[in-house]
Design an enzyme around this catalytic site. Structure first.
Site, PDB file in Angstrom:
ATOM      1  N   TYR A  45      89.535  96.989  27.371  1.00  0.00           N
ATOM      2  CA  TYR A  45      88.854  96.454  26.176  1.00  0.00           C
ATOM      3  C   TYR A  45      87.654  95.602  26.618  1.00  0.00           C
ATOM      4  CZ  TYR A  45      87.683  93.534  22.197  1.00  0.00           C
ATOM      5  OH  TYR A  45      86.979  92.877  21.210  1.00  0.00           O
ATOM      6  N   LYS A 100      83.439  95.954  25.868  1.00  0.00           N
ATOM      7  CA  LYS A 100      82.566  94.907  25.325  1.00  0.00           C
ATOM      8  C   LYS A 100      81.440  94.558  26.313  1.00  0.00           C
ATOM      9  CE  LYS A 100      84.129  95.123  21.471  1.00  0.00           C
ATOM     10  NZ  LYS A 100      83.382  95.346  20.234  1.00  0.00           N
ATOM     11  N   ASP A 154      87.539 108.351  10.341  1.00  0.00           N
ATOM     12  CA  ASP A 154      87.831 107.854  11.689  1.00  0.00           C
ATOM     13  C   ASP A 154      86.584 108.008  12.571  1.00  0.00           C
ATOM     14  OD1 ASP A 154      88.674 107.391  14.261  1.00  0.00           O
ATOM     15  OD2 ASP A 154      90.524 108.553  14.071  1.00  0.00           O
TER      16      ASP A 154
END
Ligand SMILES: NC(=O)c1ccc[n+]([C@@H]2O[C@H](COP(=O)([O-])OP(=O)(O)OC[C@H]3O[C@@H](n4cnc5c(N)ncnc54)[C@H](OP(=O)(O)O)[C@@H]3O)[C@@H](O)[C@H]2O)c1
Length: 272
Positions: free
Chosen positions: A166, A170, A76
């Site tokens: 999110y 980015k 992970d």
């Protein structure tokens, strides 16, 4: 749209960025496609993601098909110690290309989001990328040529209601890529920001989004690799291109409104 690299392109990638490439997120979607194309170009691969079985299958397939070497490091990557373990596993390998592609998205109203899931996304999409890039830059500075492909998105260029955090991760990746592309050019480190539109992969299910129009990973892998070393950004795939170019003259505030409508449609099922 070509779905495989020409012989000239394969040679260029191997000569500039080989003998080893490190690809995270290699068990699925875009990362897997990039790994497959790099293997076809003859680069040896360090493959990382959580699902060891998927990575082992891919490793055995590409070893047999292309006669390359692979190393699987499962774990992970939102956990800093796992990133450190991945870095340790690359010691002694001449890595010339870093592709930290592992990432995921979340969607829905921010007020209803789960803070731990958002922090986890920040750690994977940003912190793991930072740790890997920070480790490899000084190593790459000693090479004749090397490359870094960072996974941005078309959501990076304006706020995106219903996927606000999110999109922010980015925007972070996009900004890092733009700055580094310039800083590292003198060291012959090619930094590429890959800016896909919607791609049908494991992404939409995990992000709980429904995409009506999308490209496949096979549509975007080759354009990304062809763009490496030829510019600092690429919008791979027809759907991404259509969205970026149709919005190019729209002011940023209006893009936020358009994204609100787009994301409203992609998350309509969440409202029953
Ligand atoms: N699909 C799109 O529409 C789209 C558009 C623009 C940008 N992107 C970006 O492209 C990148 C790849 O996404 P994709 O579309 O290929 O999605 P995907 O098919 O879901 O692949 C995501 C990859 O990341 C790995 N991953 C997820 N969580 C991880 C963790 N905690 N630790 C280690 N590995 C982890 C997954 O493997 P395991 O599950 O085995 O861990 C998988 O290999 C992401 O950075 C995404 O933000 C996607």
């Amino acid at each position: 749209m070509a779905k495989s690299l020409s012989t000239t392109e394969k040679t260029r990638l191997k000569n500039h960025y080989g003998p080893w490439a490190l690809v995270t997120g290699a068990s699925s979607g875009i990362g897997r496609e990039l790994a497959v194309q790099l293997a076809a170009a003859g680069l040896n691969l360090v493959l990382s993601a959580r699902r060891q079985d998927e990575l082992e299958h891919l490793a055995s397939d590409v070893e047999k098909k292309h006669g390359i070497q692979t190393k699987v490091v499962a774990g992970d990557l939102s956990v800093p110690n796992t990133v450190q373990r991945l870095i340790s596993e690359t010691r002694g390998l001449d890595v010339g290309l870093l592709v930290p592609c592992a990432g995921f998205g979340t969607s829905g109203l921010f007020e209803k989001s789960n803070l731990e899931a958002e922090v986890n996304m920040l750690r994977l999409n940003c912190e793991a990328v930072l740790r890997l890039v920070h480790h490899f830059v000084p190593i790459f500075q000693k090479r004749k040529r090397s490359g870094i492909i960072l996974m941005s998105s078309i959501v990076a260029f304006q706020g995106v209601p219903r996927s606000a955090h999110y999109a922010a991760t980015k925007a972070w990746v996009q900004s890092l890529a733009e700055g580094l592309a310039d800083e590292l050019r003198a060291h012959r480190i090619d930094v590429l920001s890959a800016i896909p539109g919607p791609v049908e992969s494991g992404f939409s299910e995990r992000a709980n989004m429904k995409m009506s129009l999308s490209n496949s990973p096979a549509d975007v892998g080759v354009p990304i690799l062809r763009a490496l070393g030829r510019g600092s950004s690429v919008v791979p795939g027809g759907v991404g291109k259509l969205l970026v170019y149709s919005l190019r003259t729209v002011p940023r505030w209006a893009k936020v409104r358009i994204m609100k409508m787009v994301m409203g449609g992609m998350t309509a099922h969440q409202r029953g």
